[in-house]
Design a protein around this motif. Structure first.
Motif, mmCIF file in Angstrom:
data_model
loop_
_atom_site.group_PDB
_atom_site.id
_atom_site.type_symbol
_atom_site.label_atom_id
_atom_site.label_comp_id
_atom_site.label_asym_id
_atom_site.label_seq_id
_atom_site.Cartn_x
_atom_site.Cartn_y
_atom_site.Cartn_z
ATOM 1 N N LYS A 109 0.834 -1.208 0.000
ATOM 2 C CA LYS A 109 0.000 0.000 0.000
ATOM 3 C C LYS A 109 0.866 1.255 0.000
ATOM 4 O O LYS A 109 0.595 2.216 -0.725
ATOM 5 C CB LYS A 109 -0.935 -0.008 1.211
ATOM 6 N N LEU A 110 1.902 1.242 0.823
ATOM 7 C CA LEU A 110 2.800 2.395 0.866
ATOM 8 C C LEU A 110 3.594 2.530 -0.431
ATOM 9 O O LEU A 110 3.889 3.645 -0.869
ATOM 10 C CB LEU A 110 3.741 2.269 2.063
ATOM 11 N N GLU A 111 3.946 1.409 -1.047
ATOM 12 C CA GLU A 111 4.633 1.470 -2.344
ATOM 13 C C GLU A 111 3.763 2.168 -3.384
ATOM 14 O O GLU A 111 4.251 2.986 -4.174
ATOM 15 C CB GLU A 111 5.002 0.066 -2.813
ATOM 16 N N ALA A 112 2.468 1.846 -3.378
ATOM 17 C CA ALA A 112 1.552 2.469 -4.337
ATOM 18 C C ALA A 112 1.418 3.972 -4.058
ATOM 19 O O ALA A 112 1.410 4.786 -4.992
ATOM 20 C CB ALA A 112 0.184 1.788 -4.266
ATOM 21 N N ILE A 113 1.319 4.333 -2.788
ATOM 22 C CA ILE A 113 1.220 5.748 -2.430
ATOM 23 C C ILE A 113 2.483 6.498 -2.840
ATOM 24 O O ILE A 113 2.424 7.585 -3.432
ATOM 25 C CB ILE A 113 0.975 5.900 -0.915
ATOM 26 N N CYS A 114 3.632 5.915 -2.527
ATOM 27 C CA CYS A 114 4.908 6.565 -2.849
ATOM 28 C C CYS A 114 5.099 6.688 -4.363
ATOM 29 O O CYS A 114 5.603 7.714 -4.843
ATOM 30 C CB CYS A 114 6.066 5.789 -2.232
ATOM 31 N N ARG A 115 4.714 5.672 -5.089
ATOM 32 C CA ARG A 115 4.849 5.723 -6.545
ATOM 33 C C ARG A 115 4.014 6.861 -7.119
ATOM 34 O O ARG A 115 4.493 7.648 -7.952
ATOM 35 C CB ARG A 115 4.408 4.396 -7.156
ATOM 36 N N ARG A 116 2.789 6.996 -6.656
ATOM 37 C CA ARG A 116 1.933 8.075 -7.143
ATOM 38 C C ARG A 116 2.466 9.440 -6.709
ATOM 39 O O ARG A 116 2.383 10.422 -7.450
ATOM 40 C CB ARG A 116 0.496 7.865 -6.649
ATOM 41 N N GLY A 117 3.037 9.483 -5.487
ATOM 42 C CA GLY A 117 3.601 10.738 -5.011
ATOM 43 C C GLY A 117 4.817 11.166 -5.809
ATOM 44 O O GLY A 117 4.995 12.364 -6.101
ATOM 45 N N ARG A 118 5.649 10.202 -6.188
ATOM 46 C CA ARG A 118 6.825 10.532 -6.994
ATOM 47 C C ARG A 118 6.423 10.932 -8.409
ATOM 48 O O ARG A 118 6.985 11.867 -8.993
ATOM 49 C CB ARG A 118 7.790 9.343 -7.029
ATOM 50 N N GLU A 119 5.450 10.217 -8.963
ATOM 51 C CA GLU A 119 4.982 10.551 -10.311
ATOM 52 C C GLU A 119 4.388 11.952 -10.369
ATOM 53 O O GLU A 119 4.467 12.627 -11.402
ATOM 54 C CB GLU A 119 3.953 9.514 -10.770
ATOM 55 N N ALA A 120 3.799 12.401 -9.263
ATOM 56 C CA ALA A 120 3.220 13.747 -9.205
ATOM 57 C C ALA A 120 4.264 14.806 -8.858
ATOM 58 O O ALA A 120 3.928 15.991 -8.760
ATOM 59 C CB ALA A 120 2.096 13.771 -8.171
ATOM 60 N N GLY A 121 5.503 14.378 -8.665
ATOM 61 C CA GLY A 121 6.567 15.322 -8.331
ATOM 62 C C GLY A 121 6.530 15.805 -6.899
ATOM 63 O O GLY A 121 7.108 16.847 -6.570
ATOM 64 N N LEU A 122 5.865 15.051 -6.024
ATOM 65 C CA LEU A 122 5.687 15.470 -4.630
ATOM 66 C C LEU A 122 6.652 14.794 -3.669
ATOM 67 O O LEU A 122 7.127 15.415 -2.724
ATOM 68 C CB LEU A 122 4.253 15.169 -4.183
ATOM 69 N N PHE A 123 6.916 13.500 -3.880
ATOM 70 C CA PHE A 123 7.643 12.702 -2.898
ATOM 71 C C PHE A 123 9.107 12.507 -3.288
ATOM 72 O O PHE A 123 9.445 12.412 -4.463
ATOM 73 C CB PHE A 123 6.996 11.320 -2.735
ATOM 74 N N ARG A 124 9.943 12.428 -2.279
ATOM 75 C CA ARG A 124 11.353 12.132 -2.469
ATOM 76 C C ARG A 124 11.532 10.686 -2.950
ATOM 77 O O ARG A 124 10.705 9.823 -2.686
ATOM 78 C CB ARG A 124 12.090 12.298 -1.139
#
Length: 220
Positions: A144-159
């Motif tokens: 679940k966290l992998e999916a959240i992080c992937r979407r966050g990185r794709e949106a340019g939000l997450f490290r």
């Protein structure tokens, strides 16, 4: 030995075996959490259930297997709660916030879960290692966290240098300590942090720290 439940109600297990197993696990959870594996007694568990000692052995085999099933059920419950959040439909920051809040609240509401995990650590994870369910069950938390992080990185939000496993560690650590050390912390520093406003403040700060860790510095 007959099949009469310890509380005098007979025959219930025949009509609702799933309900009886659930009842046994609930009572056993409280007993193991209070007394540990070595201190818990099947006689005590049976006396507080809707069935008999004989049927506990019938369903679970022995005390160690019952403890293992309690451990599995404890993890199953928290993972099931995460599943109900439907995080995939939320923006990544909101999804991460909701997951962190859920974990904090779940652990606070289920102190027996924390105690069971502490007891399993005393046993060096031996029963967790024996279980065929716990490891794959908990893999879902990281997914679940992998999916959240992937979407966050794709949106340019997450490290990119903060991993889902690290985020899970931070969320779990703060939520766990809030319960596991409540008694000693309260005796030393008072109970203010464990009252309503104190808990809300701690939860808010934990969420801010986790989200702040995940976000790129320019996005904070």
């Amino acid at each position: 030995m007959d099949d009469k439940p310890a509380n005098g109600r007979s025959g219930g297990w025949k009509q609702d075996p799933a309900g009886v197993r659930k009842n046994i696990l609930s009572v056993a959870m409280a007993e193991f959490a209070a007394n540990g594996l070595s201190g818990a007694r099947i006689d005590e568990i049976a006396a507080k259930t809707n069935t008999s000692k004989r049927m506990i052995y019938y369903y679970f085999g022995d005390k160690e297997r019952l403890y293992e099933r309690v451990l599995e059920e404890a993890y199953r419950e928290v993972r099931a709660g995460e599943q109900e959040l439907e995080l995939d439909h939320l923006p990544p920051v909101e999804a991460l916030k909701l997951l962190a809040e859920f974990t904090f609240d779940h652990h606070s509401r289920h102190p027996d879960f924390i105690r069971i995990v502490m007891i399993e650590n005393i046993h060096h994870g031996a029963y967790l290692e024996r279980s065929e369910l716990i490891r794959p069950l908990n893999a879902g938390a990281i997914q679940k966290l992998e999916a959240i992080c992937r979407r966050g990185r794709e949106a340019g939000l997450f490290r990119k240098d903060v991993t889902p496993l690290q985020l899970h560690w931070h969320i779990s650590a703060m939520s766990f300590f809030n319960v596991s050390n409540r008694t000693t912390f309260s005796h030393i520093f008072g109970t203010d942090l464990f009252m309503g406003d104190g808990q809300e403040a701690l939860k808010r700060q934990m969420v801010e720290m986790v989200v702040g860790l995940a976000l790129k510095p320019e996005r904070r």
